[in-house]
Design a protein around this motif. Structure first.
Motif, PDB file in Angstrom:
ATOM      1  N   ALA A   3     -24.172 -23.447 -54.460  1.00 32.69           N
ATOM      2  CA  ALA A   3     -24.660 -22.331 -55.296  1.00 32.69           C
ATOM      3  C   ALA A   3     -24.803 -21.049 -54.465  1.00 32.69           C
ATOM      4  O   ALA A   3     -24.382 -19.967 -54.898  1.00 32.69           O
ATOM      5  CB  ALA A   3     -25.994 -22.706 -55.938  1.00 32.69           C
ATOM      6  N   LEU A   4     -25.349 -21.177 -53.270  1.00 32.73           N
ATOM      7  CA  LEU A   4     -25.524 -19.989 -52.417  1.00 32.73           C
ATOM      8  C   LEU A   4     -24.166 -19.367 -52.085  1.00 32.73           C
ATOM      9  O   LEU A   4     -24.021 -18.135 -52.074  1.00 32.73           O
ATOM     10  CB  LEU A   4     -26.263 -20.372 -51.128  1.00 32.73           C
ATOM     11  N   GLU A   5     -23.180 -20.215 -51.842  1.00 30.69           N
ATOM     12  CA  GLU A   5     -21.836 -19.703 -51.545  1.00 30.69           C
ATOM     13  C   GLU A   5     -21.235 -19.021 -52.768  1.00 30.69           C
ATOM     14  O   GLU A   5     -20.612 -17.965 -52.658  1.00 30.69           O
ATOM     15  CB  GLU A   5     -20.924 -20.834 -51.051  1.00 30.69           C
ATOM     16  N   GLU A   6     -21.419 -19.592 -53.937  1.00 29.61           N
ATOM     17  CA  GLU A   6     -20.912 -18.943 -55.160  1.00 29.61           C
ATOM     18  C   GLU A   6     -21.583 -17.592 -55.367  1.00 29.61           C
ATOM     19  O   GLU A   6     -20.952 -16.637 -55.800  1.00 29.61           O
ATOM     20  CB  GLU A   6     -21.177 -19.825 -56.400  1.00 29.61           C
ATOM     21  N   LEU A   7     -22.878 -17.538 -55.061  1.00 31.74           N
ATOM     22  CA  LEU A   7     -23.648 -16.309 -55.292  1.00 31.74           C
ATOM     23  C   LEU A   7     -23.294 -15.221 -54.285  1.00 31.74           C
ATOM     24  O   LEU A   7     -23.517 -14.031 -54.543  1.00 31.74           O
ATOM     25  CB  LEU A   7     -25.149 -16.620 -55.228  1.00 31.74           C
ATOM     26  N   GLY A   8     -22.808 -15.640 -53.127  1.00 31.71           N
ATOM     27  CA  GLY A   8     -22.418 -14.662 -52.116  1.00 31.71           C
ATOM     28  C   GLY A   8     -23.589 -13.951 -51.466  1.00 31.71           C
ATOM     29  O   GLY A   8     -23.427 -12.843 -50.951  1.00 31.71           O
ATOM     30  N   VAL A   9     -24.766 -14.581 -51.477  1.00 29.76           N
ATOM     31  CA  VAL A   9     -25.924 -13.953 -50.827  1.00 29.76           C
ATOM     32  C   VAL A   9     -25.967 -14.371 -49.351  1.00 29.76           C
ATOM     33  O   VAL A   9     -25.396 -15.389 -48.962  1.00 29.76           O
ATOM     34  CB  VAL A   9     -27.261 -14.351 -51.506  1.00 29.76           C
ATOM     35  N   LYS A  10     -26.680 -13.574 -48.583  1.00 29.95           N
ATOM     36  CA  LYS A  10     -26.840 -13.903 -47.163  1.00 29.95           C
ATOM     37  C   LYS A  10     -27.951 -14.937 -47.032  1.00 29.95           C
ATOM     38  O   LYS A  10     -29.009 -14.790 -47.659  1.00 29.95           O
ATOM     39  CB  LYS A  10     -27.240 -12.625 -46.408  1.00 29.95           C
ATOM     40  N   TYR A  11     -27.713 -15.960 -46.258  1.00 31.29           N
ATOM     41  CA  TYR A  11     -28.761 -16.964 -46.083  1.00 31.29           C
ATOM     42  C   TYR A  11     -28.566 -17.670 -44.756  1.00 31.29           C
ATOM     43  O   TYR A  11     -27.493 -17.618 -44.148  1.00 31.29           O
ATOM     44  CB  TYR A  11     -28.745 -17.991 -47.240  1.00 31.29           C
ATOM     45  N   GLU A  12     -29.656 -18.337 -44.348  1.00 40.64           N
ATOM     46  CA  GLU A  12     -29.568 -19.166 -43.140  1.00 40.64           C
ATOM     47  C   GLU A  12     -29.631 -20.629 -43.565  1.00 40.64           C
ATOM     48  O   GLU A  12     -30.477 -20.997 -44.388  1.00 40.64           O
ATOM     49  CB  GLU A  12     -30.740 -18.834 -42.216  1.00 40.64           C
ATOM     50  N   HIS A  13     -28.737 -21.421 -43.005  1.00 41.25           N
ATOM     51  CA  HIS A  13     -28.750 -22.856 -43.314  1.00 41.25           C
ATOM     52  C   HIS A  13     -29.416 -23.621 -42.177  1.00 41.25           C
ATOM     53  O   HIS A  13     -28.984 -23.522 -41.025  1.00 41.25           O
ATOM     54  CB  HIS A  13     -27.304 -23.354 -43.503  1.00 41.25           C
ATOM     55  N   VAL A  14     -30.465 -24.368 -42.514  1.00 45.48           N
ATOM     56  CA  VAL A  14     -31.115 -25.238 -41.519  1.00 45.48           C
ATOM     57  C   VAL A  14     -30.746 -26.676 -41.905  1.00 45.48           C
ATOM     58  O   VAL A  14     -31.257 -27.192 -42.903  1.00 45.48           O
ATOM     59  CB  VAL A  14     -32.656 -25.058 -41.531  1.00 45.48           C
ATOM     60  N   PRO A  15     -29.832 -27.317 -41.155  1.00 46.82           N
ATOM     61  CA  PRO A  15     -29.276 -28.601 -41.611  1.00 46.82           C
ATOM     62  C   PRO A  15     -30.192 -29.801 -41.380  1.00 46.82           C
ATOM     63  O   PRO A  15     -29.788 -30.791 -40.759  1.00 46.82           O
ATOM     64  CB  PRO A  15     -27.973 -28.707 -40.812  1.00 46.82           C
ATOM     65  N   THR A  16     -31.409 -29.704 -41.870  1.00 49.28           N
ATOM     66  CA  THR A  16     -32.370 -30.816 -41.735  1.00 49.28           C
ATOM     67  C   THR A  16     -31.734 -32.118 -42.218  1.00 49.28           C
ATOM     68  O   THR A  16     -31.224 -32.183 -43.340  1.00 49.28           O
ATOM     69  CB  THR A  16     -33.633 -30.515 -42.596  1.00 49.28           C
ATOM     70  N   GLY A  17     -31.787 -33.132 -41.357  1.00 53.34           N
ATOM     71  CA  GLY A  17     -31.124 -34.397 -41.685  1.00 53.34           C
ATOM     72  C   GLY A  17     -32.107 -35.529 -41.909  1.00 53.34           C
ATOM     73  O   GLY A  17     -33.281 -35.306 -42.227  1.00 53.34           O
ATOM     74  N   PHE A  18     -31.605 -36.727 -41.728  1.00 53.32           N
ATOM     75  CA  PHE A  18     -32.396 -37.924 -42.037  1.00 53.32           C
ATOM     76  C   PHE A  18     -32.883 -38.627 -40.771  1.00 53.32           C
ATOM     77  O   PHE A  18     -32.969 -39.846 -40.703  1.00 53.32           O
ATOM     78  CB  PHE A  18     -31.564 -38.903 -42.867  1.00 53.32           C
ATOM     79  N   ASP A  19     -33.191 -37.821 -39.758  1.00 53.76           N
ATOM     80  CA  ASP A  19     -33.615 -38.391 -38.467  1.00 53.76           C
ATOM     81  C   ASP A  19     -35.130 -38.331 -38.320  1.00 53.76           C
ATOM     82  O   ASP A  19     -35.648 -38.314 -37.224  1.00 53.76           O
ATOM     83  CB  ASP A  19     -32.952 -37.583 -37.338  1.00 53.76           C
ATOM     84  N   GLY A  20     -35.832 -38.244 -39.459  1.00 56.99           N
ATOM     85  CA  GLY A  20     -37.292 -38.152 -39.408  1.00 56.99           C
ATOM     86  C   GLY A  20     -37.793 -36.727 -39.572  1.00 56.99           C
ATOM     87  O   GLY A  20     -39.001 -36.498 -39.725  1.00 56.99           O
ATOM     88  N   ALA A  21     -36.864 -35.774 -39.565  1.00 56.10           N
ATOM     89  CA  ALA A  21     -37.272 -34.363 -39.625  1.00 56.10           C
ATOM     90  C   ALA A  21     -37.991 -34.015 -40.938  1.00 56.10           C
ATOM     91  O   ALA A  21     -38.856 -33.142 -40.968  1.00 56.10           O
ATOM     92  CB  ALA A  21     -36.051 -33.459 -39.462  1.00 56.10           C
ATOM     93  N   THR A  22     -37.643 -34.742 -42.014  1.00 58.73           N
ATOM     94  CA  THR A  22     -38.280 -34.430 -43.308  1.00 58.73           C
ATOM     95  C   THR A  22     -39.719 -34.936 -43.376  1.00 58.73           C
ATOM     96  O   THR A  22     -40.427 -34.645 -44.321  1.00 58.73           O
ATOM     97  CB  THR A  22     -37.490 -35.056 -44.470  1.00 58.73           C
ATOM     98  N   ARG A  23     -40.118 -35.742 -42.383  1.00 56.61           N
ATOM     99  CA  ARG A  23     -41.488 -36.286 -42.385  1.00 56.61           C
ATOM    100  C   ARG A  23     -42.387 -35.578 -41.376  1.00 56.61           C
ATOM    101  O   ARG A  23     -43.536 -35.961 -41.190  1.00 56.61           O
ATOM    102  CB  ARG A  23     -41.485 -37.792 -42.087  1.00 56.61           C
ATOM    103  N   LYS A  24     -41.851 -34.562 -40.734  1.00 52.97           N
ATOM    104  CA  LYS A  24     -42.662 -33.837 -39.755  1.00 52.97           C
ATOM    105  C   LYS A  24     -43.631 -32.904 -40.491  1.00 52.97           C
ATOM    106  O   LYS A  24     -43.309 -32.402 -41.573  1.00 52.97           O
ATOM    107  CB  LYS A  24     -41.744 -33.014 -38.838  1.00 52.97           C
ATOM    108  N   PRO A  25     -44.804 -32.680 -39.876  1.00 55.83           N
ATOM    109  CA  PRO A  25     -45.816 -31.872 -40.571  1.00 55.83           C
ATOM    110  C   PRO A  25     -45.293 -30.528 -41.057  1.00 55.83           C
ATOM    111  O   PRO A  25     -45.619 -30.103 -42.173  1.00 55.83           O
ATOM    112  CB  PRO A  25     -46.908 -31.685 -39.506  1.00 55.83           C
ATOM    113  N   GLU A  26     -44.464 -29.870 -40.231  1.00 58.09           N
ATOM    114  CA  GLU A  26     -43.999 -28.541 -40.662  1.00 58.09           C
ATOM    115  C   GLU A  26     -43.092 -28.621 -41.890  1.00 58.09           C
ATOM    116  O   GLU A  26     -43.081 -27.726 -42.730  1.00 58.09           O
ATOM    117  CB  GLU A  26     -43.331 -27.772 -39.510  1.00 58.09           C
ATOM    118  N   HIS A  27     -42.358 -29.752 -42.017  1.00 59.31           N
ATOM    119  CA  HIS A  27     -41.515 -29.912 -43.218  1.00 59.31           C
ATOM    120  C   HIS A  27     -42.382 -30.300 -44.417  1.00 59.31           C
ATOM    121  O   HIS A  27     -42.207 -29.765 -45.517  1.00 59.31           O
ATOM    122  CB  HIS A  27     -40.419 -30.957 -42.991  1.00 59.31           C
ATOM    123  N   LEU A  28     -43.343 -31.218 -44.182  1.00 58.85           N
ATOM    124  CA  LEU A  28     -44.212 -31.666 -45.282  1.00 58.85           C
ATOM    125  C   LEU A  28     -45.056 -30.528 -45.839  1.00 58.85           C
ATOM    126  O   LEU A  28     -45.439 -30.547 -47.007  1.00 58.85           O
ATOM    127  CB  LEU A  28     -45.109 -32.811 -44.798  1.00 58.85           C
TER     128      LEU A  28
END
Ligand SMILES: N[C@@H](CCC(=O)N[C@@H](CS)C(=O)NCC(=O)O)C(=O)O
Length: 202
Positions: free
Chosen positions: A18-43
Motif C-alpha cells: 500500500a505504501l508503495e502504491e501511495l508513493g509516500v516517503k517512509y522508513e521500513h523497519v523489517p522487524t522479524g520473528f526473532d523475538g523482536a515483536t516481544r521486546k518491551p519497546e515493540h510491545l
C-alpha cells in the motif's frame, strides 16, 4: 516521518505494498520473528506482540487492514481511496471479507501443512481448510464476472487488500483452477510494480 515495522514476509507485506502504491516517503523497519515483536519497546507500540505496526508521525496503529485503510484515506489520491461513502462501504466489505472468510483457512493450510513442527502438523485440518476455501473463491469469481475491479473501474485499496490476503494461495499451492476469473484478478493485482517491489523487501 512514516515508519512501517514488519518484514515483508508477514502481513506487513500488504502495508508495504500500500505504501508503495501511495508513493509516500517512509522508513521500513523489517522487524522479524526473532523475538523482536516481544521486546518491551515493540510491545509499547503493539501490546499484541505482532507486526505490522505503523508509526505515522506519532500516530501508532496496528492491524494490517486498519493500517491500509487509514493510509489510503489519508494519503490516497486519484481514486485509489474511493470517493463516495457507498464505494468506501464496498471497500470495507471486501477487505473484511478477505480477512474473515479467506485468511483463517489460508493460514490454517500454511501452518498445518508447512510450518508447524512436524509433530503438530495435521493433514486433515489442512484438507478441511482447503475445502472451506472453495466457497469464498467462488463468491469472488462470481462477483468479478464482467468486472475488472472490486470497487469501480480502477485498482483501489479494496483490490490490494483482497489480493494481498489471497496471495497466500500461491504459497500454499492452492488449486484455484475452478475459479479462473478470481485467479486472473489475483495474478494481475500481484504483478503490479508496487507489489513486486514490496515483496522483495526484507
Ligand atoms: N490480524 C493481525 C495479525 C498480526 C499477526 O499475527 N502478525 C504476525 C505476522 S503475520 C506476527 O506478528 N507474528 C509474530 C509473533 O507473533 O511474534 C494483522 O492483520 O495485522
Amino acid at each position: 516521518m512514516i515508519k512501517l515495522y514488519g518484514t515483508s514476509m508477514s502481513r506487513s507485506g500488504r502495508c508495504l505494498w500500500a505504501l508503495e502504491e501511495l508513493g509516500v516517503k517512509y522508513e521500513h523497519v523489517p522487524t522479524g520473528f526473532d523475538g523482536a515483536t516481544r521486546k518491551p519497546e515493540h510491545l509499547k507500540m503493539n501490546p499484541n506482540g505482532h507486526v505490522p505496526v505503523l508509526d505515522d508521525n506519532g500516530t501508532i496503529l496496528w492491524e494490517s487492514m486498519a493500517i491500509n485503510l487509514y493510509l489510503t484515506e489519508k494519503y490516497g489520491k486519484d481514486g485509489f481511496w474511493p470517493a463516495t461513502v457507498e464505494a468506501r462501504g464496498r471497500t470495507n466489505q471486501w477487505s473484511f471479507w478477505a480477512m474473515t472468510e479467506a485468511e483463517p483457512h489460508l493460514v490454517a493450510i500454511m501452518m498445518k501443512r508447512m510450518f508447524a513442527p512436524p509433530d503438530q502438523r495435521d493433514e486433515k485440518a489442512a484438507a478441511n481448510a482447503e475445502a472451506a476455501l472453495k466457497a469464498p473463491f467462488k463468491v469472488l469469481d462470481d462477483y468479478l464476472q464482467g468486472r475488472e475491479h472490486l470497487v469501480g473501474n480502477q485498482f483501489t485499496i479494496a483490490d490490494l487488500n483482497v489480493a494481498s490476503v489471497l496471495s497466500l494461495a500461491h504459497l500454499v499451492q492452492l488449486d484455484t483452477s475452478a475459479t479462473p476469473t478470481a485467479n486472473a484478478f489475483l495474478q494481475k493485482s500481484l504483478a503490479r510494480p508496487a507489489n513486486q517491489k514490496a515483496s522483495k523487501m526484507k
